[in-house]
Every structure is written in C-alpha cells, then in structure tokens.
Design an enzyme around this catalytic site. Sequence first.
Site, PDB file in Angstrom:
ATOM      1  N   VAL A 143       6.939  -0.681   5.266  1.00  0.00           N
ATOM      2  CA  VAL A 143       8.246  -0.027   5.294  1.00  0.00           C
ATOM      3  C   VAL A 143       8.106   1.480   5.499  1.00  0.00           C
ATOM      4  CG1 VAL A 143       9.424  -1.784   3.920  1.00  0.00           C
ATOM      5  CG2 VAL A 143       8.270   0.098   2.760  1.00  0.00           C
ATOM      6  N   LYS A 190       3.063  13.189   0.084  1.00  0.00           N
ATOM      7  CA  LYS A 190       4.392  13.647   0.472  1.00  0.00           C
ATOM      8  C   LYS A 190       5.429  12.547   0.271  1.00  0.00           C
ATOM      9  CE  LYS A 190       1.890  15.596   4.215  1.00  0.00           C
ATOM     10  NZ  LYS A 190       1.667  15.551   5.675  1.00  0.00           N
ATOM     11  N   GLY A 191       4.961  11.312   0.194  1.00  0.00           N
ATOM     12  CA  GLY A 191       5.855  10.146   0.251  1.00  0.00           C
ATOM     13  C   GLY A 191       6.985  10.130  -0.770  1.00  0.00           C
ATOM     14  N   GLU A 223       6.075   8.179  -7.794  1.00  0.00           N
ATOM     15  CA  GLU A 223       5.385   7.731  -6.578  1.00  0.00           C
ATOM     16  C   GLU A 223       6.371   6.993  -5.674  1.00  0.00           C
ATOM     17  OE1 GLU A 223       3.374   7.933  -4.358  1.00  0.00           O
ATOM     18  OE2 GLU A 223       1.458   6.989  -4.838  1.00  0.00           O
ATOM     19  N   ASP A 224       6.053   6.955  -4.384  1.00  0.00           N
ATOM     20  CA  ASP A 224       6.943   6.245  -3.452  1.00  0.00           C
ATOM     21  C   ASP A 224       6.783   4.737  -3.535  1.00  0.00           C
ATOM     22  OD1 ASP A 224       4.385   6.307  -2.336  1.00  0.00           O
ATOM     23  OD2 ASP A 224       5.016   7.067  -0.386  1.00  0.00           O
ATOM     24  N   ASP A 240       1.102  -0.289  -3.908  1.00  0.00           N
ATOM     25  CA  ASP A 240       0.677  -1.355  -3.006  1.00  0.00           C
ATOM     26  C   ASP A 240      -0.565  -2.019  -3.615  1.00  0.00           C
ATOM     27  OD1 ASP A 240       0.733  -2.770  -0.509  1.00  0.00           O
ATOM     28  OD2 ASP A 240      -0.770  -1.409   0.291  1.00  0.00           O
ATOM     29  N   ARG A 249       9.498   9.814   7.986  1.00  0.00           N
ATOM     30  CA  ARG A 249       9.796  10.221   6.616  1.00  0.00           C
ATOM     31  C   ARG A 249      11.241  10.670   6.444  1.00  0.00           C
ATOM     32  NH1 ARG A 249       4.914  10.678   3.751  1.00  0.00           N
ATOM     33  NH2 ARG A 249       3.136  11.459   4.932  1.00  0.00           N
ATOM     34  N   ASP A 261       6.006   7.097   5.357  1.00  0.00           N
ATOM     35  CA  ASP A 261       5.640   7.341   6.754  1.00  0.00           C
ATOM     36  C   ASP A 261       4.782   6.227   7.332  1.00  0.00           C
ATOM     37  OD1 ASP A 261       3.256   8.002   5.185  1.00  0.00           O
ATOM     38  OD2 ASP A 261       2.449   8.768   7.070  1.00  0.00           O
ATOM     39  N   LYS A 295       5.102  -3.367  -4.512  1.00  0.00           N
ATOM     40  CA  LYS A 295       4.678  -4.585  -3.814  1.00  0.00           C
ATOM     41  C   LYS A 295       3.722  -5.337  -4.729  1.00  0.00           C
ATOM     42  CE  LYS A 295       4.614  -2.905   1.036  1.00  0.00           C
ATOM     43  NZ  LYS A 295       3.702  -2.435   2.116  1.00  0.00           N
TER      44      LYS A 295
END
Length: 182
Positions: free
Chosen positions: A154, A42-43, A98-99, A102, A166, A160, A130
């Site tokens: 974050v 969902k990000g 994508e959000d 990482d 969100r 989230d 990141k």
Amino acid sequence: MEKDIAQVLLSEEQLQTRIRELGQQLAQDYRGKNPTMVCILKGAIMFYTDLLRAMPIPLSMDFMAVSSYGNRTKSSGEVEIRKDLSTSIEGKHVVIVEDIVDSGFTLTYLTRLLQTRGAASIKLCTLLDKPSRRAPGITLKADYSGFEVGNEFVVGYGLDYAERYRNLPYIGILKPEVYENA
Ligand code: IMP
Ligand code: MG
C-alpha cells in the site's frame, strides 16, 4: 500518480475518523505523563501530525529516521538509523509512532534500542498493521493500531514506493505491475 493505484483502501475520511479515536485514547492514557511522541520518518509523518493534533494534552515531539527497505518491497531485516532523537528519553514515557508494521523487524529493533536508553515506558502506535506478515520469531504486537491490512503493498498518506506516492491523501493499493516492472 493516481493511475498507478489499483484501489483506494482507506479514504481520507476513514483515516481521519480512526485517527481521532486513537488520539482520544492516547490522550486519556497519557494525561499527566507528558509523553515523548517519536515519529518514525518519513512514512509516519502524515499520521503523526494528524494524531498529535487529536491529543489535547501536554507532550513532546521527537523524530527518528530509519531505513530497512531501500527501494524494494520486502524487508531485509537490517535496520539503519539515519537520524537519531534530539532529546533524552531517560525516565520518559515514549510512544513510537509508525506508519506500518510488516515483518516487525524495524519496531523490534527500535524498541530494544530505546529500552537501553532508560525510558520509563515504551509503547507502539501504528497506523497500519500486517499481522500475517511477521517474520519467524518476531512476536511484536502494537499497543495502538489504526487498521489491519492484508498482504497488498500500500502507498499514500506518508507511505511510499521508491519515495513516491507519499503525498496521496488516502491509502491505496499499488498496482503490482508498478513494482514488478521496476
Ligand atoms: P518491517 O520492519 O518489515 O515491519 O517494515 C516496516 C517498514 O516497511 C515500514 O516502516 C514501511 O516503511 C515499510 N513497509 C512495509 N509494508 C509496506 C507497504 O505496504 N507499503 C509501503 N511501505 C511498507
Ligand atoms: Mg518506507
């Protein structure tokens, strides 16, 4: 909600300005290619809808839901497909939206999966990166990236912690005591 935020990292205005630039760049690169823009739920939802509105070219939308985190703040390296694409990507130019990247596990896995389905090309577009947190052996690089961020966890603008935050319109650093006490 706001009381759990230590600091606003990226304001609404900073987000919108950069997303418009990314949208223009993508529109230029994908003009005439009718790309399939894949939102990773969902990000990425907020980023995706703003990004696509900044791309004035013909394109298709599709959605995938994956989970790698559960309610924790560290990636397990395991990726589970919760919802798959509803259209074929064979011969298509695919952009994965994508959000945040990482460890890089999620997108490495997804890129390989979509490659096996015969896409003509696959590129990665992430709002946040990141780079210092890539897992050993993961060499993934985003083709389009909004902002590089440091080690902080974050939230907001789609991101989230345990399904919360969100709907914040900006990206903020979560106070560590919020997840340390969880
Ligand atoms: P990766 O597989 O470790 O690259 O993890 C990517 C996913 O982890 C993202 O799609 C997010 O859902 C989640 N994630 C990583 N860092 C953060 C963060 O700082 N805040 C919220 N979610 C994050
Ligand atoms: Mg998440």
